[in-house]
Design an enzyme around this catalytic site. Structure first.
Site, PDB file in Angstrom:
ATOM      1  N   HIS A 109      -2.256   2.371  -4.950  1.00  9.40           N
ATOM      2  CA  HIS A 109      -1.415   3.351  -5.634  1.00  9.40           C
ATOM      3  C   HIS A 109      -0.388   2.690  -6.547  1.00  9.40           C
ATOM      4  O   HIS A 109       0.097   3.317  -7.488  1.00  9.40           O
ATOM      5  CB  HIS A 109      -0.735   4.257  -4.618  1.00  9.40           C
ATOM      6  CG  HIS A 109      -1.651   5.278  -4.036  1.00  9.40           C
ATOM      7  ND1 HIS A 109      -1.235   6.531  -3.631  1.00  9.40           N
ATOM      8  CD2 HIS A 109      -2.990   5.242  -3.793  1.00  9.40           C
ATOM      9  CE1 HIS A 109      -2.264   7.215  -3.164  1.00  9.40           C
ATOM     10  NE2 HIS A 109      -3.344   6.443  -3.245  1.00  9.40           N
ATOM     11  N   HIS A 272     -12.349   3.658   1.137  1.00 10.59           N
ATOM     12  CA  HIS A 272     -12.493   4.582   2.258  1.00 10.59           C
ATOM     13  C   HIS A 272     -13.339   4.002   3.390  1.00 10.59           C
ATOM     14  O   HIS A 272     -13.671   4.704   4.345  1.00 10.59           O
ATOM     15  CB  HIS A 272     -13.077   5.908   1.765  1.00 10.59           C
ATOM     16  CG  HIS A 272     -12.114   6.667   0.908  1.00 10.59           C
ATOM     17  ND1 HIS A 272     -12.403   7.894   0.349  1.00 10.59           N
ATOM     18  CD2 HIS A 272     -10.842   6.374   0.522  1.00 10.59           C
ATOM     19  CE1 HIS A 272     -11.363   8.309  -0.354  1.00 10.59           C
ATOM     20  NE2 HIS A 272     -10.404   7.401  -0.260  1.00 10.59           N
TER      21      HIS A 272
END
Length: 738
Positions: A109, A272
């Protein structure tokens, strides 16, 4: 206004009638923001040309971050980070006993705000520490990740910036969990204030999405679907759990970060493979973000009143998904679970749309209770990798070829986390990969004996005798150098990519005129290079502008020597990613009085934005505009802003005539983009101008600068200031000179 401001501040701001002071007609104190912008919200914000001033840097002008970083024992730093990752803290327990997945999200991020359209965002300055990024909904609870790293930052001090630490920690996390990364480069120096020059979107409410028009067309330069998200809504567009519709959003947003379909699949699946999402309870249990939280929170936010507020009771996205059975180990488990199970829609405990594997065994561990197991779950955006007709074959190939997947993820992660660092020459540390990648805009090594002062003088003479005008030489040099973006350190004159596609075909560069100039310059280059020494076209383009500026200054009565440093090289077509360079095409260039079609903002704002990307100060922007106008650098030789009777002479006429009290200005277009200046006494039309011209008389701060250069005693100062600003732009990408 936040309901959690400290009482002392609230008391100071609230009128006797109570409530929000702004709503009751009271302007905020200057320390609270507001000021002139509250009265005139559309005024030019020149402060973006004075960001990160030296007086705000506590380390002082003499601090050399590259030197400090070079003193680090990087393996020792990584060992300290690894210890943090596996030492769970009671105040914020680690999922599965390992902070690695949290730190991967933090690093991702930090870097993932980058967008290729203007080069802004990214990890390069550690902006995740500051508003608004520190309080974006998508960055929920990353304040804890950074706080966990404080002991490491404290230990290594200024030798390790926060910007580097965030990315290095992501790499260490991957390595600790069994993944072999592609490499790591340091060199991201911290800044000391929040960025105010990045347009994150038109919305004034978190997670709003007023950025779309037409058939879900995302506004440029934005790279996320909603305010406060990094990319896409994981539940699907506006929460609609449609994997096919979500795939369109994924392709758009990742593409705006310069990722292709393979890189996109690799990043999503690789990221993920680790960790989980958090949605143990309803969102109304979550308190204010860090920027709005009360003082006693000490920079932390999102205090959670659900259960213990942490661990198994944590709430971040509202989704409660763990993808694999080994969430702290690298594996191909994401693709295995994606393809081997069928999924049905369910709601998380927080009410968010997510998917659970039907008729699947409980093979996924609980993050905090070893006695519990769960069925695999997926996000809507995960299922996009299976059901989108483009993503599916890529995903299946990665599933069937784990080594190919690992390599693709390693490379995509490296690109993600290093995209805004500029050329490889700026990379620091022992883990920089030897391989040079196309997205790094590689340049060849210099070939042959460099030119000396005598050669430069000879070449200047040839350039000025070539038949090319001052206007042509200046315009070509400017077009080459002004592609530079300080945001991601791309573009600039080095490489002479102006002779390659796509730059040679850009409208702003007037392709036919440019081709004529390049033919002449290439002829001079070939003649010179037939001897023992070599000059690059990149150097020759800049030298042509240099010679032209010197000639124009002489015409104005001033003998100046414009500094020139040879050493540029010529890039090859093979090492130029044409599609990537398309993002550098100016939609406007106020320095050339060019305004492309379809711009939302008026020309003066676009001029300011261009100056900001060029890292110019307000005085530098001002003097460059004034000089380029009289040198004839306008797009298509437009008369707009050419406030002089002696074009090609480096005079301060632009400012003198703009501020002439005997001239009155009137708009000549319905949209007020062009104007004419008439003699107040006779009504005779004297000048024509654009908004990018007249702003130097209408804006009070720019007028103050224009007055300096319009003064009778400013002729010589104007020339020298123009030369200084010109040389700065010509050398913006000469990192070898710093």
């Amino acid at each position: 206004m936040s309901e959690n401001h400290d009482a002392i501040v609230t008391d100071a701001k609230t009128e006797e009638a109570g409530g929000c002071p702004v709503a009751h007609g009271r302007a905020p104190h200057p320390t609270q923001g507001g000021g002139n912008r509250q009265w005139w919200p559309e005024r030019l914000n020149l402060k973006i040309l004075a960001k990160n001033p030296a007086v705000a840097n506590p380390l002082g002008d003499g601090f050399d971050y590259a030197e400090a970083f070079g003193s680090l024992d990087l393996p020792a730093v990584k060992r300290d980070i690894a210890e943090v990752l596996t030492t769970s803290q009671d105040w914020w327990p680690a999922d599965f006993g390992h902070y690695g997945p949290l730190m991967i999200r933090m690093a991702w991020h930090s870097a993932g705000t980058y967008r290729i359209s203007d080069g802004r965002g990214g990890a390069g300055a550690g902006q995740q520490r500051f508003a608004p990024l520190n309080s974006w909904p998508d960055n929920g609870n990353l304040d804890k990740a950074r706080r966990l790293l404080w002991p490491v930052k404290k230990k290594y001090g200024q030798s390790l910036s926060w910007a580097d630490l965030l990315i290095l920690t992501g790499n260490v996390a991957l390595e600790q969990m069994g993944f072999e990364t592609f490499g790591f480069a340091g060199g991201r120096a911290d800044v000391w204030e929040a960025e105010e020059d990045v347009y994150w979107g038109p919305e004034t409410t978190w997670l709003d999405d007023r950025r779309y028009s037409g058939d879900r067309e995302l506004e440029n330069p934005l790279g996320a679907v909603q305010m406060g998200l990094i990319y896409v809504n994981p539940e699907g567009p506006n929460g609609n759990p449609d994997p096919i519709a979500a795939a369109r959003d994924i392709r758009e947003t990742f593409g705006r970060m310069a990722m292709n379909d393979e890189e996109t699949v690799a990043l999503i699946a690789g990221g993920h493979t680790f960790g989980k999402t958090h949605g143990a309870g309803p969102a109304d249990h979550v308190g204010d973000d860090p920027e709005a939280a009360s003082m006693e929170e000490q920079g932390l936010g999102w205090r959670n009143s659900f259960g213990t507020g942490k661990g198994g009771d944590a709430i971040t996205s509202g989704l409660e998904v763990t993808w694999t059975s080994t969430p702290t180990r690298w594996s191909n488990g994401f693709f295995k679970n994606l393809f081997e199970f069928e999924y049905e829609l369910e709601q998380s405990p927080a009410g968010a749309n997510q998917w659970v594997a039907k008729d699947a065994p409980e093979i996924v561990p609980d993050a905090h209770d070893p006695s519990k197991k769960h069925r695999p779950k997926m996000l809507t955006t995960d299922l996009s990798l299976r059901y989108d007709p483009i993503y599916e074959p890529i995903s299946r190939r990665f599933y069937e070829n784990p080594e190919e997947f690992a390599d693709a993820f390693a490379r995509a992660w490296y690109k993600l986390t290093h995209r805004d660092m500029g050329p490889k020459s700026l990379y620091l540390g022992p883990e920089v990969p030897e391989e040079t990648l196309l997205w790094q805009d590689p340049l060849p090594e210099a070939d042959g004996e460099p030119v000396d002062a005598e050669d430069v003088a000879t070449l200047k003479t040839k350039l000025l005798e070539s038949g090319l005008s001052v206007s042509q030489l200046v315009s070509t040099a400017w077009a080459s150098a002004s592609t530079f973006r300080g945001s991601d350190k791309r573009g600039g004159a080095n490489g002479a990519r102006i002779r390659l596609e796509p730059q040679r075909g850009w409208e702003v560069n007037e392709p036919d005129e440019l081709a004529q100039v390049l033919r002449v310059l290439e002829g001079i280059q070939q003649e010179f290079n037939s001897g023992t020494k070599k000059v690059s076209l990149a150097d020759l383009i800049v030298l042509g502008g240099t010679a032209a500026v010197e000639k124009a200054a002489k015409e104005a009565g001033f003998q100046v020597q414009v500094p020139f440093t040879a050493g540029r090289v010529d890039a090859t077509e093979e090492h130029t990613d044409a599609e990537s360079f398309e993002a550098l095409e100016p939609v406007a260039d106020g320095f050339r009085n060019y305004l492309g079609k379809g711009n939302r903002l008026p020309a003066e704002y676009l001029l300011l934005d261009r100056a900001n990307l060029l890292t110019l100060s307000a005085p530098e922007m001002t003097v460059l505009v004034g000089g380029l106008r009289v040198l004839g650098a306008n797009y298509q030789k437009s008369p707009l802003g050419a406030f002089t009777r002696t074009p090609g002479s480096l005079t301060n006429d632009f400012f003198v005539n703009l501020l002439d009290l005997g001239v009155t200005w009137k708009s000549t277009s319905e949209d007020q983009t062009t104007f004419e200046g008439r003699d107040a006494a006779t009504g005779e039309v004297k000048w024509a101008g654009s908004r990018a011209d007249l702003v130097f008389g209408s804006n009070s701060e720019l007028r103050a600068l224009a007055e300096v250069y319009a003064s009778d005693d400013a002729k010589e100062k104007f020339v020298h200031d123009f030369v200084d600003a010109w040389v700065k732009v010509m050398n913006l990408d000469r990192f070898d000179l710093v």
